[in-house]
Structures are given as C-alpha cells and as structure tokens.
Write an enzyme that holds these catalytic residues in place. Structure first.
Site, PDB file in Angstrom:
ATOM      1  N   SER A 183       0.259  -2.149  -0.044  1.00 39.77           N
ATOM      2  CA  SER A 183      -0.386  -1.120  -0.862  1.00 39.77           C
ATOM      3  C   SER A 183       0.450  -0.947  -2.118  1.00 39.77           C
ATOM      4  O   SER A 183       1.666  -1.183  -2.100  1.00 39.77           O
ATOM      5  CB  SER A 183      -0.457   0.207  -0.099  1.00 39.77           C
ATOM      6  OG  SER A 183      -0.762   1.285  -0.968  1.00 39.77           O
TER       7      SER A 183
ATOM      8  N   TYR B 158       3.269   7.214   4.936  1.00 43.93           N
ATOM      9  CA  TYR B 158       2.398   6.080   4.628  1.00 43.93           C
ATOM     10  C   TYR B 158       3.037   5.186   3.575  1.00 43.93           C
ATOM     11  O   TYR B 158       3.118   3.959   3.750  1.00 43.93           O
ATOM     12  CB  TYR B 158       1.043   6.578   4.129  1.00 43.93           C
ATOM     13  CG  TYR B 158       0.123   5.480   3.656  1.00 43.93           C
ATOM     14  CD1 TYR B 158      -0.651   4.759   4.558  1.00 43.93           C
ATOM     15  CD2 TYR B 158       0.033   5.156   2.303  1.00 43.93           C
ATOM     16  CE1 TYR B 158      -1.493   3.743   4.135  1.00 43.93           C
ATOM     17  CE2 TYR B 158      -0.804   4.135   1.866  1.00 43.93           C
ATOM     18  CZ  TYR B 158      -1.561   3.436   2.778  1.00 43.93           C
ATOM     19  OH  TYR B 158      -2.387   2.422   2.355  1.00 43.93           O
TER      20      TYR B 158
END
EC number: 1.1.1.1
Length: 254
Positions: free
Chosen positions: A138, A151
């Site tokens: 990501s 995250y």
C-alpha cells in the site's frame, strides 16, 4: 513477461481489487488461475470462467492466518493439480485498527507464512525451479495514514520483507516485488476504524481526496506483473503505474 499459459495462484483473488485483477488476468490467457480466499463466491468464479473459458479456474478456501504447515499441505494439493506454479500473488488484507492482532496476522504474518510455505516447493537449494512473488502492499507503506498506524505499519513491513526477498533471489531462485495501491474505491475504505478512535471520520476524510477505481488499479496491477521486475516497488495511484526509488539511509554491510 507474457502471462500466456502461466499458472498463477492468487491469495484473496475475489476481493475488491482482487476480483478486478482476476478479471484482467484471465484475459491474458493463463493456463490456470488458482484462487485462494476466505469466502467462496461461486458467482464470481462463474463470471471469471465466462470471460475466458480456456483458462482453468480453481477455488480453494484459505485463511492466511493458519499455521505454515496447513498452507504447505494446501500447496501440495495445488502442485499435484497444476504441476507447476509460476506466480504467487499475496493479496489478503484488512483495514481496521481496532483489530490490532488480526491486522498484523492477515496483512503481514499471513503473507510471510504463505511465502515461506511456497519456498518449500520453489527454493532452488531444494531442487526447486524458482518462482515469482507479487505482494500487495500500500502507499501507506511509504508514508503512513497516521490515524491508522497499525495498518500502515503492516504495509511498511510488507515492502521491507519483499525487498529482502528480492535480494535473496540469487540464493533461492525466487524473485519478488510489491504493488502498492493508492486510495482505491472499494468496500475496504468506505468505513473503517482508526486506532484508539483518534479520528472517527477517517474514512470520510480520506474519500474527500482524489481516488482511483478498482478497475484502474487492476489494469496497472497486471501491467506490473507483466513487467516482472525483481525488487520493484510499484505505486499504483490515481490510475497510474510508477516505480518508486527507495532511499537508502543505512547499509548492513553484509
């Protein structure tokens, strides 16, 4: 690299970005697409088969948080079916900073364990043929969304782990790279929890900024696979595909 007649194993190939990427993959005339996912979706599997009936599509239920031994057992079954696996895509991920242990287990530990399991079959030191690993990271692995540090940290770990895999390729015969999507309009980002509820509106605020569709992301995802560049850190953001040059601040010297 042409994907024609290749065998691809796709972990979480039925998710938001995952399903659109699976749609693009079958258009490339794979020989086999083996999808491992926690939840079965017969309608999606049927759709993929209809897109290109020449591609053999197989589904196995799989939870990335299982022990390595269970993953190895599943992979043994898959290798018996397809004989060779050319590409492994590790795509499982959750976004919920209330679930600290599960976020790390799914986003990072599960990816490491799945990779470790397939090395048992691919590692050239064991007589294996080598292989290609595509790990989904990501952009938060580069620069965190600070309201979701768990995250973001898990995705930074994916980038670091994959870069190490790439450097180990001369030893193992296994190459690796990451694809790192920017904010993509999927159910993952419509509503999620910040760490300790530091920002209750984090999802809404994030979606106020420019985003990309999962289809745009999927098209560039497959382009990155076709480019097949060991050690690459790809940014897939706003419909573009861009290689990232990682800045080195320290060298272990070994």
């Amino acid at each position: 690299m042409s994907l024609t007649n290749k065998n691809v194993v796709f972990v979480a190939g039925l998710g938001g970005i995952g399903l659109d990427t699976s749609r693009e993959l079958v258009k490339r005339n794979l020989k086999n697409l083996v999808i491992l996912d926690r939840i079965d979706n017969p309608a999606a599997i049927a759709e993929l088969k209809a897109i290109n009936p020449k591609v053999t599509i197989t589904f196995y239920p799989y939870d990335v948080t299982v022990p390595v031994a269970e993953t190895t057992k599943l992979l043994k079954t898959i290798f018996a079916q397809v004989k060779t696996i050319d590409v492994l895509i590790n795509g499982a991920g959750i976004l919920d900073d209330h679930q600290i242990e599960r976020t790390i287990a799914v986003n990072y530990t599960g990816l490491v364990n799945t990779t470790t399991a397939i090395l048992d079959f691919w590692d050239k030191r064991k007589g294996g043929p080598g292989g290609i690993i595509c790990n989904i990271g990501s952009v938060t692995g580069f620069n965190a969304i600070y309201q979701v540090p768990v995250y973001s940290g898990s995705k930074a770990a994916v980038v670091n782990f994959t870069s190490s895999l790439a450097k180990l390729a001369p030893i193992t015969g296994v190459t690796a790279y990451t694809v790192n999507p920017g904010i993509t309009r999927t159910t993952l980002v419509h509503k999620f929890n910040s760490w300790l509820d530091v920002e209750p509106r984090v999802a809404e605020k994030l979606l106020e900024h420019p985003t990309q569709t999962s289809q745009q992301c999927a098209e560039n995802f497959v382009k990155a696979i076709e480019l097949n560049k060991n050690g690459a850190i790809w940014k897939l953001d706003l419909g573009t595909l861009e290689p990232i040059t990682w800045t080195q601040h320290w060298d272990s010297g070994i």
